[in-house]
Design a protein around this motif. Structure first.
Motif, mmCIF file in Angstrom:
data_model
loop_
_atom_site.group_PDB
_atom_site.id
_atom_site.type_symbol
_atom_site.label_atom_id
_atom_site.label_comp_id
_atom_site.label_asym_id
_atom_site.label_seq_id
_atom_site.Cartn_x
_atom_site.Cartn_y
_atom_site.Cartn_z
ATOM 1 N N GLU A 97 -6.348 8.248 3.812
ATOM 2 C CA GLU A 97 -4.957 8.684 3.933
ATOM 3 C C GLU A 97 -4.155 7.690 4.767
ATOM 4 O O GLU A 97 -4.680 7.051 5.680
ATOM 5 C CB GLU A 97 -4.871 10.070 4.586
ATOM 6 N N HIS A 98 -2.860 7.604 4.450
ATOM 7 C CA HIS A 98 -1.956 6.781 5.238
ATOM 8 C C HIS A 98 -1.572 7.545 6.507
ATOM 9 O O HIS A 98 -1.007 8.641 6.427
ATOM 10 C CB HIS A 98 -0.689 6.454 4.448
ATOM 11 N N ARG A 99 -1.862 6.960 7.672
ATOM 12 C CA ARG A 99 -1.520 7.605 8.932
ATOM 13 C C ARG A 99 -0.681 6.644 9.764
ATOM 14 O O ARG A 99 -1.008 5.452 9.899
ATOM 15 C CB ARG A 99 -2.788 7.986 9.710
ATOM 16 N N ILE A 100 0.398 7.144 10.340
ATOM 17 C CA ILE A 100 1.299 6.308 11.139
ATOM 18 C C ILE A 100 0.667 6.049 12.501
ATOM 19 O O ILE A 100 0.326 6.982 13.236
ATOM 20 C CB ILE A 100 2.671 6.992 11.315
ATOM 21 N N PRO A 147 2.666 16.508 -7.882
ATOM 22 C CA PRO A 147 1.286 16.416 -7.402
ATOM 23 C C PRO A 147 0.710 15.008 -7.570
ATOM 24 O O PRO A 147 1.182 14.213 -8.374
ATOM 25 C CB PRO A 147 0.537 17.419 -8.275
ATOM 26 N N GLY A 148 -0.329 14.738 -6.791
ATOM 27 C CA GLY A 148 -0.984 13.437 -6.859
ATOM 28 C C GLY A 148 -0.708 12.632 -5.604
ATOM 29 O O GLY A 148 -0.122 13.129 -4.634
ATOM 30 N N THR A 149 -1.118 11.382 -5.607
ATOM 31 C CA THR A 149 -0.900 10.519 -4.453
ATOM 32 C C THR A 149 0.588 10.268 -4.267
ATOM 33 O O THR A 149 1.292 9.908 -5.204
ATOM 34 C CB THR A 149 -1.642 9.181 -4.636
ATOM 35 N N MET A 150 1.050 10.437 -3.051
ATOM 36 C CA MET A 150 2.478 10.335 -2.756
ATOM 37 C C MET A 150 2.810 8.967 -2.174
ATOM 38 O O MET A 150 2.141 8.472 -1.272
ATOM 39 C CB MET A 150 2.879 11.425 -1.753
ATOM 40 N N PRO A 193 0.797 -1.232 0.000
ATOM 41 C CA PRO A 193 0.000 0.000 0.000
ATOM 42 C C PRO A 193 0.830 1.282 0.000
ATOM 43 O O PRO A 193 0.282 2.367 -0.251
ATOM 44 C CB PRO A 193 -0.814 -0.114 1.297
ATOM 45 N N SER A 194 2.130 1.175 0.246
ATOM 46 C CA SER A 194 2.983 2.370 0.197
ATOM 47 C C SER A 194 3.041 2.963 -1.208
ATOM 48 O O SER A 194 3.319 4.153 -1.374
ATOM 49 C CB SER A 194 4.406 2.023 0.647
ATOM 50 N N GLN A 195 2.792 2.133 -2.214
ATOM 51 C CA GLN A 195 2.867 2.583 -3.603
ATOM 52 C C GLN A 195 1.611 3.389 -3.937
ATOM 53 O O GLN A 195 0.506 3.033 -3.529
ATOM 54 C CB GLN A 195 3.010 1.375 -4.529
ATOM 55 N N PRO A 196 1.758 4.493 -4.675
ATOM 56 C CA PRO A 196 0.630 5.411 -4.896
ATOM 57 C C PRO A 196 -0.624 4.770 -5.460
ATOM 58 O O PRO A 196 -1.741 5.154 -5.093
ATOM 59 C CB PRO A 196 1.211 6.433 -5.883
ATOM 60 N N GLU A 197 -0.469 3.773 -6.314
ATOM 61 C CA GLU A 197 -1.662 3.239 -6.965
ATOM 62 C C GLU A 197 -2.575 2.469 -6.025
ATOM 63 O O GLU A 197 -3.743 2.225 -6.352
ATOM 64 C CB GLU A 197 -1.291 2.376 -8.176
ATOM 65 N N PHE A 198 -2.095 2.089 -4.826
ATOM 66 C CA PHE A 198 -2.980 1.372 -3.913
ATOM 67 C C PHE A 198 -4.189 2.221 -3.545
ATOM 68 O O PHE A 198 -5.333 1.784 -3.677
ATOM 69 C CB PHE A 198 -2.238 0.936 -2.649
ATOM 70 N N LEU A 199 -3.943 3.438 -3.068
ATOM 71 C CA LEU A 199 -5.059 4.315 -2.712
ATOM 72 C C LEU A 199 -5.869 4.694 -3.947
ATOM 73 O O LEU A 199 -7.104 4.772 -3.895
ATOM 74 C CB LEU A 199 -4.552 5.578 -2.017
ATOM 75 N N ASP A 200 -5.187 4.922 -5.057
ATOM 76 C CA ASP A 200 -5.886 5.323 -6.277
ATOM 77 C C ASP A 200 -6.841 4.232 -6.752
ATOM 78 O O ASP A 200 -7.958 4.526 -7.211
ATOM 79 C CB ASP A 200 -4.878 5.641 -7.387
ATOM 80 N N LEU A 201 -6.436 2.966 -6.644
ATOM 81 C CA LEU A 201 -7.238 1.863 -7.150
ATOM 82 C C LEU A 201 -8.242 1.334 -6.133
ATOM 83 O O LEU A 201 -9.362 0.959 -6.493
ATOM 84 C CB LEU A 201 -6.325 0.716 -7.615
ATOM 85 N N ALA A 202 -7.826 1.282 -4.871
ATOM 86 C CA ALA A 202 -8.702 0.696 -3.847
ATOM 87 C C ALA A 202 -9.838 1.628 -3.459
ATOM 88 O O ALA A 202 -10.918 1.179 -3.076
ATOM 89 C CB ALA A 202 -7.887 0.314 -2.613
ATOM 90 N N GLY A 203 -9.613 2.928 -3.537
ATOM 91 C CA GLY A 203 -10.651 3.884 -3.170
ATOM 92 C C GLY A 203 -11.068 3.742 -1.719
ATOM 93 O O GLY A 203 -10.241 3.498 -0.836
ATOM 94 N N LEU A 237 7.796 1.571 10.531
ATOM 95 C CA LEU A 237 6.534 2.297 10.586
ATOM 96 C C LEU A 237 5.360 1.380 10.254
ATOM 97 O O LEU A 237 5.400 0.643 9.270
ATOM 98 C CB LEU A 237 6.550 3.470 9.607
ATOM 99 N N ILE A 238 4.316 1.461 11.080
ATOM 100 C CA ILE A 238 3.061 0.785 10.799
ATOM 101 C C ILE A 238 2.021 1.867 10.509
ATOM 102 O O ILE A 238 1.814 2.779 11.313
ATOM 103 C CB ILE A 238 2.599 -0.083 11.982
ATOM 104 N N PHE A 239 1.415 1.764 9.342
ATOM 105 C CA PHE A 239 0.406 2.725 8.903
ATOM 106 C C PHE A 239 -0.979 2.073 8.945
ATOM 107 O O PHE A 239 -1.108 0.849 8.829
ATOM 108 C CB PHE A 239 0.658 3.166 7.457
#
Length: 419
Positions: free
Chosen positions: A399-402, A316-319, A274-284, A391-393
């Protein structure tokens, strides 16, 4: 007849030389070249490799804008690399070494030895984020040969033992009460994920009964259908589910599948991807509630947040949360080393890297140990500033939160909707 005025000629010559020196200083004409092998196509790893290149680019731009390294600009030489084959890996590293780079900064390769041997042949300093025991064992097999090769983070084994440590700490904190102590591991077949699975199982066995191995389910990349996995997870009904897989797009597909018909009450951990940007973009919205971890990642402290702000303004975009910061840190670390060494003296640079203590956006980098690799907090040290935090997110509100470990946690753990 035209008569030469020797004094005027001398003055004009000196002025011309001075003007040329100001316009094209010798140091500026001799840049420091940083080689960055970057996979630009392929089924896996491209997002991570681009994150790393972005982080390095941001750091190099900042360094050059501030005058470079002792007046010398840093240039990046980027070459495409096929990280899935030894031949593709060797070709990229030989290309960089033969072109005269002063160092190689690589996010990772999947097969360490070809890259390490190619770098060692020239002695060029090579800093990488392979996160592999295989890289460290190879270094230990011949420390002289691989003297200028450094793994910026720790071995993947800490993903496994560190995850079990996190579970115990989370339970002890009172934020979570597991429905049972069973851990169900879903493992992919590459060496990296197999090592993580074994380390997890070893930590479970060493827990004195606090945790129990519920089941192990094998998957094979590419995962076309998560339905068989879901049936196995339902059957075991473990309190903890670990998806030991690192491809973001496939983990996003799992999250969507799971969210429709979850295993109620289970804590679900997705290993790294999930650290990779496309995880949030694809999973919604399906991403919310899932936990994931990385043995190196961008902090949310003052330094880390300042970096995140700069990065997102530039890109810009998902980091991405891992290789963005570590790439940035690696370029900054090398620049600090080059300030006090001749970049062309590879062994002097290697000695300086070995002796450095550098606090970056992803923690503290030190390499003066028997594997020339990072140190994991809290797995290898109790000092939060003596290494890189594991780190555990948790994905909260998209959003990814630690959530761990202290003192780097941003927020507390929140039970997912299926819990």
């Amino acid at each position: 007849m035209f008569k030469i005025n020797r004094r005027r000629l001398l003055k004009s010559s000196v002025a011309a030389i001075a003007a040329a020196t100001v316009a094209t200083p010798l140091l500026a004409a001799d840049p420091i070249v940083l080689g960055v092998p970057t996979a630009q196509s392929g089924p896996v790893g491209v997002a991570d490799q681009q994150d790393w290149l972005n982080g390095i680019t941001l750091a190099v731009d900042e360094i050059n804008a501030a005058g470079g390294v002792n007046g010398r600009m840093i240039e990046t030489k980027v070459v495409d690399i096929d990280i899935l084959t030894p031949e593709g890996t060797v070709a990229a590293f030989q290309n960089l070494a033969e072109s005269g780079v002063h160092a190689i900064a690589s996010s990772f390769v999947l097969i360490p030895q070809p890259a390490m041997d190619a770098a060692a042949a020239s002695g060029v300093p090579y800093l990488h984020g392979n996160t592999q025991t295989a890289s460290l064992d190879l270094f230990k097999s011949d420390p002289q040969k691989y003297r200028n090769i450094f793994q910026i983070d720790v071995a993947e084994t800490w993903y496994g033992s560190g995850f079990i440590k996190f579970l115990s700490n989370l339970k002890a904190s009172g934020q979570w009460t597991p429905k049972n102590n069973k851990v169900h591991i879903v493992q992919e077949q590459i060496a990296y994920t197999q090592v993580i699975s074994k380390a997890t199982q070893d930590a479970i066995a060493a827990s004195g009964g606090e945790w129990e191995l519920g089941a192990v389910t094998d998957i094979q990349f590419p995962v076309q259908d998560w339905s068989p996995v879901m049936r196995a997870l339902k059957e075991t009904d473990a309190g903890i589910i670990m998806i030991d897989h690192w491809v973001a797009a496939e983990l996003a597909a799992f999250a969507q599948t799971f969210a429709v018909d979850p295993v109620e009450g289970s804590l679900v951990y997705l290993q790294y991807g999930p650290s990779q940007p496309e995880f949030l973009d694809l999973a919604g919205e399906a991403a919310n509630g899932f936990i994931w971890g990385s043995v190196i990642g961008t902090y949310a402290d003052e330094q880390g947040m300042a970096f995140r702000k700069k990065y997102q303004e530039r890109f810009p975009g998902t980091m991405g949360m891992v290789y963005t910061g570590s790439g940035y840190d690696t370029a900054k670390l090398l620049a600090q080393v080059w300030e006090n060494t001749d970049p062309s003296d590879f062994d002097a640079v290697g000695d300086a890297v070995r002796g450095i203590t550098y606090r970056g956006t992803a923690g503290t980098y030190t390499f003066d140990n028997d594997s020339q690799s990072g140190t994991s907090y809290p797995n290898q040290t109790d000092d939060p500033e003596a290494g890189q935090a594991h780190l555990i997110f948790q994905v909260q509100d998209g959003e990814h939160r630690i959530i761990s470990p202290p003192p780097f946690n941003e927020v507390d753990f929140e039970p997912a909707f299926w819990m």
